[in-house]
Structures are given as C-alpha cells and as structure tokens.
Design a protein around this motif. Sequence first.
Motif, short mmCIF file in Angstrom:
data_model
loop_
_atom_site.label_atom_id
_atom_site.label_comp_id
_atom_site.label_asym_id
_atom_site.label_seq_id
_atom_site.Cartn_x
_atom_site.Cartn_y
_atom_site.Cartn_z
N MET A 128 94.63 17.67 -33.19
CA MET A 128 94.32 18.09 -34.29
C MET A 128 95.45 18.07 -35.50
O MET A 128 96.55 18.23 -35.01
N HIS A 129 95.05 17.66 -36.65
CA HIS A 129 95.96 17.83 -37.62
C HIS A 129 96.39 19.01 -38.28
O HIS A 129 95.65 19.98 -38.06
N ARG A 130 97.45 19.12 -38.87
CA ARG A 130 98.11 20.23 -39.24
C ARG A 130 98.19 20.26 -40.89
O ARG A 130 98.56 21.37 -41.49
N HIS A 131 97.71 19.17 -41.43
CA HIS A 131 97.63 19.16 -42.96
C HIS A 131 96.69 20.29 -43.62
O HIS A 131 95.65 20.61 -43.00
N GLY A 132 97.33 20.77 -44.61
CA GLY A 132 96.46 21.93 -45.39
C GLY A 132 96.62 23.26 -44.75
O GLY A 132 95.70 24.07 -45.39
N TYR A 133 97.24 23.51 -43.47
CA TYR A 133 97.32 24.89 -42.93
C TYR A 133 98.33 25.43 -43.37
O TYR A 133 99.62 25.03 -43.18
N LYS A 134 98.14 26.61 -44.39
CA LYS A 134 99.47 27.20 -44.96
C LYS A 134 99.88 28.41 -44.31
O LYS A 134 99.00 29.24 -43.98
N GLY A 135 101.29 28.59 -44.11
CA GLY A 135 101.65 29.71 -43.55
C GLY A 135 101.84 29.64 -41.96
O GLY A 135 101.34 28.66 -41.48
N ARG A 136 102.35 30.81 -41.39
CA ARG A 136 102.48 30.75 -40.08
C ARG A 136 101.64 31.94 -39.45
O ARG A 136 101.40 32.99 -40.13
N LYS A 137 101.65 31.84 -38.28
CA LYS A 137 100.73 32.96 -37.57
C LYS A 137 101.37 34.13 -37.01
O LYS A 137 101.01 35.09 -36.72
N PHE A 138 102.80 33.86 -36.49
CA PHE A 138 103.63 34.82 -36.04
C PHE A 138 102.82 35.52 -34.70
O PHE A 138 103.23 36.55 -34.21
N GLY A 139 102.20 34.97 -34.08
CA GLY A 139 101.30 35.37 -32.79
C GLY A 139 100.58 36.41 -33.06
O GLY A 139 100.45 37.30 -32.14
N ARG A 140 99.86 36.56 -34.22
CA ARG A 140 99.14 37.92 -34.52
C ARG A 140 97.83 37.61 -35.40
O ARG A 140 97.88 36.46 -35.75
N GLU A 141 97.05 38.44 -35.02
CA GLU A 141 95.84 38.24 -35.77
C GLU A 141 95.84 38.49 -37.46
O GLU A 141 97.05 38.87 -37.87
N ARG A 142 94.90 38.13 -38.15
CA ARG A 142 95.13 38.03 -39.58
C ARG A 142 95.40 39.38 -40.36
O ARG A 142 96.27 39.52 -40.88
N ASP A 143 94.78 40.29 -39.92
CA ASP A 143 95.18 41.82 -40.28
C ASP A 143 96.37 42.23 -39.93
O ASP A 143 97.03 43.02 -40.78
N GLN A 144 96.97 41.87 -38.96
CA GLN A 144 98.08 42.45 -38.15
C GLN A 144 99.28 41.45 -39.16
O GLN A 144 100.29 41.95 -39.44
N ARG A 145 99.05 40.18 -39.42
CA ARG A 145 99.74 39.53 -40.39
C ARG A 145 100.05 39.96 -41.69
O ARG A 145 101.01 40.24 -42.38
N ASN A 146 99.04 40.41 -42.18
CA ASN A 146 98.78 41.20 -43.66
C ASN A 146 99.57 42.36 -43.50
O ASN A 146 100.25 42.73 -44.43
N ALA A 147 99.44 43.32 -42.48
CA ALA A 147 99.99 44.61 -42.21
C ALA A 147 101.66 44.17 -42.31
O ALA A 147 102.54 44.90 -42.71
N LEU A 148 102.06 43.04 -41.52
CA LEU A 148 103.54 42.83 -41.24
C LEU A 148 104.12 42.43 -42.67
O LEU A 148 105.24 42.96 -43.22
N MET A 149 103.46 41.72 -43.62
CA MET A 149 104.08 41.09 -44.74
C MET A 149 104.11 42.57 -45.38
O MET A 149 104.82 42.58 -46.51
N VAL A 150 103.08 43.17 -45.68
CA VAL A 150 103.10 44.35 -46.77
C VAL A 150 104.02 45.51 -46.10
O VAL A 150 104.94 45.91 -47.02
N GLY A 151 104.21 45.53 -45.01
CA GLY A 151 105.73 46.29 -44.46
C GLY A 151 106.82 45.78 -45.07
O GLY A 151 107.84 46.50 -45.40
N LEU A 152 107.16 44.33 -44.59
CA LEU A 152 108.32 43.76 -45.12
C LEU A 152 108.52 43.91 -46.66
O LEU A 152 109.76 44.03 -46.83
N THR A 153 107.55 43.72 -47.47
CA THR A 153 107.51 43.76 -48.85
C THR A 153 107.93 45.28 -49.36
O THR A 153 108.81 45.18 -50.09
#
Length: 159
Positions: free
Chosen positions: A1-26
């Motif tokens: 499968m191609h990788r074009h157009g997929y923005k950001g990294r997953k960090f081995g986490r679900e979407r809500d966990q990634r959002n919470a991670l970024m909020v905490g780091l911010t």
Amino acid sequence: MHRHGYKGRKFGRERDQRNALMVGLTRSLFVYGSITTTVEKAKDLRPIAEKIISKARKGDLANRRAVIAAVRDIQVGNNLVDVIAPVITRDSGYLRIVKLDEARVGDNADMARIEFVDLDAVKKALEKSEAAEEVAEEKKPAAKTPAKKPAKADEKEDK
C-alpha cells in the motif's frame, strides 16, 4: 500500500490516545518552556504548538478560548496568552528542536529537546508570573472556617 497523503505518525496508539499525548506534551511545553522527548514526537508536536502560540499572540477572546480548549487547562491557556505570548517578538518559528547526543536507555530511541527560540525571555516571564502568583496567594485572606457545633449530649445518659 502506498504511503502518499498520510500525514503524521501513529506512535503505536489509537487516535484519542495520540491526541491526548500531543495535548499533554503541548501543556508541558507551555508550563516548562522546554521538554525532552523523542525526535519523532518533537517533530509532530512543533506544528501543533506553533499554531496554538499564533492564536495566543492575537490575544482576543475567541483566540483565548481556542487556546484554552487546545491545551485543556484554563491556567496554562491564560498564562500562555497573558505571559508568554507578549514576550515573543517573532512572527513565526517560535520553537526549535535540538537533537541530543544520548539515546533513551530502554529502547535506544533518539532524543530531542523542543524549546522556545526565545527561551531566556520566556523563562524570565514564567518566573515572574510564578512569583506574582505566590505573592497573590500570600496576600489572600485566610478563609474563615465555620465554628464547630457543640456535640449533643446523649439523652439516655442524662436520664
């Protein structure tokens, strides 16, 4: 499968966990002025934090509310708008990523420090605001505690 157009990294986490991670780091970045994390997390954090800082620099009510919603903390959001944003003199490029020489012990991940470009001015502003908060807390009158009601005597003992 191609990788074009997929923005950001997953960090081995679900979407809500990634959002919470970024909020905490911010939030940590705005509280401490600089944080140490992995290079990948720092690269994903920088555009998010810079957009929040740009909103904070505008300083009107709508942008203040947007900043508070983004960091999910009223005190940190107000501190960013009132203390940190006025100190920043740049139009963009508020943050820098500095790669560190040492790797994390557990998994050998590359580490980096993300910090404000004007770190000295931001640190001074944060220290001033903390000192002002401490002085305000000292001047605050102590809350009156309600007087204790006398315990009722047991009627059976009296009879």
